[in-house]
Structures are given as structure tokens and as C-alpha cells.
Design a protein around this motif. Structure first.
Motif, mmCIF file in Angstrom:
data_model
loop_
_atom_site.group_PDB
_atom_site.id
_atom_site.type_symbol
_atom_site.label_atom_id
_atom_site.label_comp_id
_atom_site.label_asym_id
_atom_site.label_seq_id
_atom_site.Cartn_x
_atom_site.Cartn_y
_atom_site.Cartn_z
ATOM 1 N N CYS A 66 0.845 8.228 5.443
ATOM 2 C CA CYS A 66 -0.764 8.956 5.772
ATOM 3 C C CYS A 66 -0.970 6.740 5.681
ATOM 4 O O CYS A 66 -2.804 6.958 6.587
ATOM 5 C CB CYS A 66 -1.501 9.525 5.300
ATOM 6 S SG CYS A 66 -0.957 11.148 5.439
ATOM 7 N N VAL A 67 -1.033 5.960 5.032
ATOM 8 C CA VAL A 67 -1.392 4.923 4.730
ATOM 9 C C VAL A 67 -1.152 4.681 6.398
ATOM 10 O O VAL A 67 -2.053 3.902 7.323
ATOM 11 C CB VAL A 67 -0.664 4.076 3.892
ATOM 12 C CG1 VAL A 67 -0.377 2.285 3.814
ATOM 13 C CG2 VAL A 67 -0.567 4.146 2.733
ATOM 14 N N ARG A 68 -0.303 4.568 7.426
ATOM 15 C CA ARG A 68 0.055 4.324 8.296
ATOM 16 C C ARG A 68 -0.354 5.201 9.122
ATOM 17 O O ARG A 68 -0.327 4.480 10.762
ATOM 18 C CB ARG A 68 1.384 3.016 8.923
ATOM 19 C CG ARG A 68 1.179 2.025 10.035
ATOM 20 C CD ARG A 68 1.888 1.193 10.091
ATOM 21 N NE ARG A 68 3.267 1.600 10.059
ATOM 22 C CZ ARG A 68 4.478 0.906 9.148
ATOM 23 N NH1 ARG A 68 4.487 -0.540 9.575
ATOM 24 N NH2 ARG A 68 5.331 1.496 8.966
ATOM 25 N N GLY A 69 -0.452 6.363 9.151
ATOM 26 C CA GLY A 69 -0.126 7.635 10.417
ATOM 27 C C GLY A 69 1.108 7.315 11.404
ATOM 28 O O GLY A 69 1.493 6.705 11.170
ATOM 29 N N GLY A 70 -0.115 7.918 13.021
ATOM 30 C CA GLY A 70 1.677 6.831 13.403
ATOM 31 C C GLY A 70 1.942 8.410 13.884
ATOM 32 O O GLY A 70 2.123 9.592 13.572
ATOM 33 N N THR A 71 3.242 7.913 13.986
ATOM 34 C CA THR A 71 3.987 8.778 14.239
ATOM 35 C C THR A 71 5.640 8.071 13.419
ATOM 36 O O THR A 71 5.801 6.449 13.643
ATOM 37 C CB THR A 71 4.754 9.005 15.863
ATOM 38 O OG1 THR A 71 4.394 8.922 16.543
ATOM 39 C CG2 THR A 71 6.503 10.046 16.115
ATOM 40 N N MET B 272 0.692 -1.223 -0.212
ATOM 41 C CA MET B 272 0.290 -0.169 0.184
ATOM 42 C C MET B 272 0.818 1.093 0.056
ATOM 43 O O MET B 272 0.629 2.336 -0.896
ATOM 44 C CB MET B 272 -0.753 -0.119 1.519
ATOM 45 C CG MET B 272 -1.861 -1.209 0.787
ATOM 46 S SD MET B 272 -3.538 -0.714 1.775
ATOM 47 C CE MET B 272 -2.712 -1.555 3.583
ATOM 48 N N ALA B 273 2.077 1.429 1.141
ATOM 49 C CA ALA B 273 3.193 2.648 0.620
ATOM 50 C C ALA B 273 3.762 2.103 -0.240
ATOM 51 O O ALA B 273 3.420 3.332 -0.985
ATOM 52 C CB ALA B 273 3.839 2.356 1.664
ATOM 53 N N GLU B 274 3.932 1.411 -1.198
ATOM 54 C CA GLU B 274 4.216 1.730 -2.236
ATOM 55 C C GLU B 274 3.020 2.307 -3.684
ATOM 56 O O GLU B 274 3.892 3.460 -4.146
ATOM 57 C CB GLU B 274 4.769 0.303 -3.111
ATOM 58 C CG GLU B 274 5.789 0.194 -4.300
ATOM 59 C CD GLU B 274 4.754 -0.138 -5.856
ATOM 60 O OE1 GLU B 274 5.188 0.538 -6.117
ATOM 61 O OE2 GLU B 274 4.034 -0.889 -5.613
#
Ligand code: ATP
Length: 289
Positions: free
Chosen positions: A142-147, A128-130
Motif C-alpha cells: 500500500c505504500v506505493r499501490g499501483g499493481t 518506507m516499505a521496510e
């Protein structure tokens, strides 16, 4: 009735934003620390008859055609996986537009997560990040967000732990800025580089004061040249007692970090009369997937 998938698309702020140089492909080489906050757009996706992508949004100034980043995400997935199925994407916007909060990027990332579920694509986070990186530099984060620390043109992501919980006051002056324009106006000599390694260490040891004292963004002085309200809002937030204050991304949104709710409320109230769009939210910090 066809199935509807829902996804939350949170905004991000930059705790540190450094520019290391200009690359041969025209992009800037960046090193930034981003974290998500509890101010989110909401995405709803539903299959329709035919093969078209339709985007609608609750905001006035967001394009609803192929320029929309959520449209681009759906189009890329349909092409990549040969999917002949129409979808309607409804975007309920809460994140101010062109504000330095990655609203459009987060909508695109939420669309990727939603379509991965709707069409049972079984994509891993890396896959997904690719796809995300092909849409825009901030979309992969933004795919995983967090920090996370984001390097390269912002698409290479190294996860970090969540910072200690705190309140975030966001204030956007009533003007929008173009990210491209701000980067173009940046002169690379004599930049005051953030202490990014020190910020990473402070996050890793959960040192809230260490985080607040290292907030730094090389684009801030560039945007202040064009939008003087950025400086004014920073001053008001600091005077009202924010523990740390910084402009996010290319601006013009300014955020203040505050440990205690009562003080956050005071800053929020103080800014409401002064500035158009003001939000009081919590830091999310932890990954979405
Ligand atoms: P960043 O922090 O990543 O630079 P930003 O917060 O400054 O992003 P966005 O809100 O993402 O900026 O919007 C930038 C431009 O992208 C807008 O002017 C708008 O025309 C366009 N755009 C495309 N899709 C979207 C979307 N889904 N939501 C908002 N803007 C979008």
C-alpha cells in the motif's frame, strides 16, 4: 494553526491469490497480484501540543487506540526517529472494514507517506516499505499501490505495469470476516493454484481478456463455506455480464471487472437492491509514488 497533511489511501483488490505453504514463523507463504482501485479513505494529520498520538475515524467499528494501524504507523515512526511531537490523525473511512480490501493497511501506508512529508524525513520508497512491513503484511504494497506481485508473507513487492483501464464493481455482503480465521481454515493439500505467471504475462501485454480469464483466489472456497452470499454475488455479477468475477483477499467483498460503463452501471444497479455495500469505481493501476 499547525500544518495539515492530507493523503489518499486507496483500497486494493487481488487479481490472483495463491498460498504456497506454511512457514516456520506461522505465516503463510503467499504469491499474490494486487492492484489499487479508486475507492479511498482520506487521512488528515496535524501536529498537536504534547507528545501523544490521537486517532479519530468516521467509522463506527474501527478502533481509535493503539490497535489502529494508522496509530501503529505513527508510533513506529516516532520511536524509530526519536520524534517527540504529538499528532492527530483523522481517518475518513470510505473503504468497508474487514472486507478483504486492505483498508486498515492502506491507512497505515498513507500515514507513513504523510509523516514522511510532515516531518521532512526524506525516506525513500524502500525505507518506507521496510517500516510498513513491520506493521502488517499488506502495508508494504500500500505504500506505493499501483499493481504488483507480492511474495513472502506479502511484504516483498515486485512492481507490474497497470492493467488496461476498466470498471470495477465491488459488493460486500453485510458480514465481516477475520483474515486470520480464513487462513486457519485453509487446507493446503489439493489447492487449485492460480496461473499467477500467466496473469503476470497477461498484465504485461495489456491483455484484458487474459486477465479476466485468470482471476483466481485460493481463499475463496474457504470463505464461501462461512459466507454463502459470496457465491450468490458472484453468480449475480456473472449473470449481469461481468467479464470476470472474484472474491478479494480473504473476503467477503466480491469484485467484477467490466470494460464498458453502461454494463458496469447495470451490474451496480442490479446489486444495489441485493447487497448492502456496493461501489462502482475505476481501476487505478498506476503507482501512487
Ligand atoms: P486485508 O485485506 O489486508 O486482510 P481487510 O480489508 O480484510 O484487510 P481491514 O479493513 O484492514 O481488513 O480491517 C481489519 C481489522 O483491523 C478491523 O476489524 C479493525 O478492527 C482493525 N483496524 C485497525 N486499524 C484500522 C483502520 N485504520 N481501518 C480499518 N480497520 C482497522
Amino acid at each position: 494553526m499547525s500544518v495539515k497533511v492530507l493523503e489518499k489511501a486507496p483500497a486494493k483488490i487481488n487479481l490472483a491469490l495463491d498460498v504456497l505453504g506454511k512457514r516456520a514463523d506461522g505465516y503463510h507463504e503467499v504469491r499474490m497480484i494486487m492492484t489499487t482501485v479508486d475507492l479511498s479513505d482520506h487521512i488528515e494529520i496535524q501536529e498537536t501540543g504534547g507528545d501523544r498520538i490521537r486517532v479519530r475515524s468516521s467509522a463506527l467499528y474501527v478502533p481509535e487506540d493503539e490497535r489502529n494501524l494508522a496509530y501503529k504507523a505513527a508510533d513506529l515512526i516516532k520511536t524509530r526517529f526519536g520524534i517527540k511531537q504529538g499528532v492527530e490523525i483523522w481517518i475518513k473511512k470510505e473503504i468497508p472494514v474487514a472486507a478483504g480490501l486492505a483498508g486498515g493497511s492502506s491507512d497505515a501506508a498513507a500515514t507513513i507517506r504523510a509523516l514522511n512529508r510532515l516531518w521532512r524525513l526524506g525516506l525513500s520508497y524502500e525505507e518506507m516499505a521496510e517500516l510498513a512491513a513491520a506493521i502488517g503484511s499488506d502495508v508494504a504494497f500500500c505504500v506505493r499501490g499501483g499493481t504488483a506481485l507480492a511474495i513472502g508473507r506479502g511484504e516483498k513487492i515486485e512492481p507490474l505495469p497497470a492493467p488496461p483501464p476498466c470498471w470495477v464493481i465491488l459488493a460486500k455482503p453485510p458480514v465481516s470476516v477475520s483474515t486470520a480465521e480464513i487462513y486457519q481454515a485453509l487446507t493446503l493439500d489439493h489447492l487449485a493454484h492460480p496461473d499467477t505467471d500467466g496473469m503476470i504475462a497477461a498484465i504485461e501485454r495489456g491483455d484484458y481478456e487474459g486477465i479476466c480469464s485468470r482471476l483466481s483466489n485460493v481463499l475463496e472456497s474457504v470463505t464461501i463455506q462461512k459466507v454463502e452470499e459470496v457465491e450468490q454475488i458472484k453468480r449475480v455479477m456473472a449473470r449481469l455480464g461481468a467479464d470476470g468475477v472474484l472474491m478479494s483477499g480473504s473476503g467477503p467483498t466480491v469484485f467484477g471487472l467490466v470494460r464498458h460503463k453502461s454494463k458496469a452501471q447495470r451490474i451496480y444497479n442490479g446489486l444495489r437492491g441485493f447487497c448492502g455495500e456496493v461501489f462502482m469505481v475505476r481501476l487505478l493501476g498506476g503507482a501512487l509514488i
